[in-house]
Design an enzyme around this catalytic site. Structure first.
Site, PDB file in Angstrom:
ATOM      1  N   LYS A  42     -11.830  17.780   7.250  1.00 32.94           N
ATOM      2  CA  LYS A  42     -12.571  16.699   6.580  1.00 32.94           C
ATOM      3  C   LYS A  42     -11.645  15.535   6.266  1.00 32.94           C
ATOM      4  O   LYS A  42     -10.419  15.694   6.236  1.00 32.94           O
ATOM      5  CB  LYS A  42     -13.182  17.241   5.280  1.00 32.94           C
ATOM      6  CG  LYS A  42     -12.138  17.766   4.295  1.00 32.94           C
ATOM      7  CD  LYS A  42     -12.783  18.491   3.122  1.00 32.94           C
ATOM      8  CE  LYS A  42     -11.716  19.054   2.193  1.00 32.94           C
ATOM      9  NZ  LYS A  42     -12.284  19.917   1.153  1.00 32.94           N
ATOM     10  N   TYR A 255       8.913  -7.989  -7.708  1.00 35.78           N
ATOM     11  CA  TYR A 255       8.092  -8.565  -8.775  1.00 35.78           C
ATOM     12  C   TYR A 255       8.523  -8.037 -10.136  1.00 35.78           C
ATOM     13  O   TYR A 255       8.895  -6.862 -10.266  1.00 35.78           O
ATOM     14  CB  TYR A 255       6.624  -8.211  -8.559  1.00 35.78           C
ATOM     15  CG  TYR A 255       5.993  -8.913  -7.373  1.00 35.78           C
ATOM     16  CD1 TYR A 255       5.980 -10.306  -7.285  1.00 35.78           C
ATOM     17  CD2 TYR A 255       5.405  -8.175  -6.350  1.00 35.78           C
ATOM     18  CE1 TYR A 255       5.396 -10.942  -6.205  1.00 35.78           C
ATOM     19  CE2 TYR A 255       4.813  -8.811  -5.258  1.00 35.78           C
ATOM     20  CZ  TYR A 255       4.815 -10.204  -5.197  1.00 35.78           C
ATOM     21  OH  TYR A 255       4.235 -10.829  -4.134  1.00 35.78           O
TER      22      TYR A 255
END
Ligand code: PLP
Length: 366
Positions: A42, A255
């Site tokens: 899956k 950042y």
């Protein structure tokens, strides 16, 4: 199937999927349990490529494959997979016609849904028995609600699903007792019975059931302390160094300037970021392997690029860094990365790898 790599696939970042290790993990489980496998493929085989993984696992002569949606069953059929394909999510009647067309085995527990399945044409189905997770299936102590339906339209099989088999808390034993109690209450005993996921397989010996339904173990994720088997790594996330930067004392990286150079340092910029599924929470924490040596992410992971500290490792643009998997004798496991990413689930790490990372399926990954 081994997909040939093209140069374009490996210029920036990619995932090497070791199909040989995948098959050996499946073989180890099958030997251990003594019953056939129904590999769970899956969610695109937990993000690794359902068709490539299913084709490789065909070598183990599995009793079928497990998916979560009708679309996933259709994908396997389109690829020429002819074994039973089980859809392990409750389906609404709107999905029945396509499920039937894909020759999927549906798993049902809701009496209304079972009646609708029969009325709309029927077909092979397994009875889902709910024993403690309260997610899908008919409650173990309410078999009377499905007795007439089961007598008139016997399911080909019945199953349950364990919620905490990776813990030694007695829960799977309790769930299994409920499952057994439910089976005894049915008017007919379905011929095919199954219950065990990966953890439920490796935490006991020979299986008392018809087949096992492992997922995550196949893809290289173990079941914690107390597991009797450990999988080989299957997933190797690689990224190339795009640039290197010499930093002076006090210079910062990425950042928010969360990483600050103490003395002369060197960092390398990798072509991978959180838009590839390499989590932002791995900033300043995630391990990285370069030329067999271990180092660490420097600063915050950005959308498309991530920096690592290479002060002590000679390297150049184009060199390959491993963020998950093996490099020489060093290994970063999926579980370790999950833990560094603020205790994510390893399942989420795997299924979170984005399509921007090409999957390279290999029979052998050195
Ligand atoms: C996902 C799933 C499995 C496999 O679980 P793992 O923990 O990955 O081994 C087995 N059975 C069902 C019903 C599932 O949904």
């Amino acid at each position: 199937m081994t997909t040939q790599s093209t140069a374009a696939e490996t210029t920036r970042a990619w995932v090497d999927v070791d199909l040989g290790a995948l098959v050996r993990n499946g073989a180890a489980l099958q030997r251990h349990a003594g019953v056939p496998l129904v590999p769970m493929v899956k969610a695109d085989a937990y993000g690794l490529g359902a068709v490539a993984c299913a084709r490789a696992l065909e070598r183990l002569d599995p009793a079928g494959f497990g998916v979560a949606t009708v679309r996933e069953a259709e994908e396997l059929r389109a690829a020429g997979i002819t074994r039973p394909v089980y859809v392990f999510s409750p389906l609404l009647p709107a999905d029945f016609a396509e499920a039937r067309a894909a020759r999927a085995v549906v798993t049902l527990g809701d009496p209304t849904a079972i009646a609708a399945w029969v009325e709309s044409g029927g077909g092979t189905w397994h009875l889902a028995i709910e024993t403690g997770m309260h997610r899908a299936g008919i409650r173990w102590d309410q078999m009377a609600d499905v007795a007439d339906l089961v007598r008139a339209n016997p399911p080909a099989g019945a199953f349950t699903h364990f919620h905490s088999a990776e813990r030694n808390d007695g829960s799977w034993e309790a769930q299994e007792a409920r499952f057994t109690q439910a089976l005894a209450a049915l008017p007919v005993r379905p011929p095919v019975l199954h219950a065990q996921n990966s953890a439920g397989t490796v935490r006991r010996g020979a299986s008392p059931w018809s087949f096992i339904r492992p997922g995550v173990f196949l893809y290289g994720v173990g079941s914690g302390d107390g597991a009797r088997l450990t999988p080989e790594p299957v997933v190797h996330v690689r990224a190339r160094i795009l640039e290197t930067h010499a930093l002076h004392d006090g210079d910062t990286v990425s950042y928010l300037a969360t990483w600050r150079a103490v003395g002369q340092r060197r960092v390398a910029t990798l072509g991978i970021g959180y838009a590839d599924g390499y989590r932002r929470s791995l900033g300043n924490k995630g391990p990285a392997l370069l030329h067999g040596k271990r180092t660490c992410i420097a600063g915050v992971v950005t959308m498309d690029m991530t920096m690592i500290d290479v002060t002590d490792i000679a390297c150049h643009p184009g060199d390959v860094v491993t963020l998950i998997g093996r490099d020489g004798d060093s290994l970063v496991t999926v579980e370790q990365v999950a833990e560094f990413a603020d205790f994510m689930s390893p399942y989420e790490v795997l299924t979170g790898l984005r399509q921007r990372l090409p999957r390279r399926h290999r029979e052998h990954v050195p």
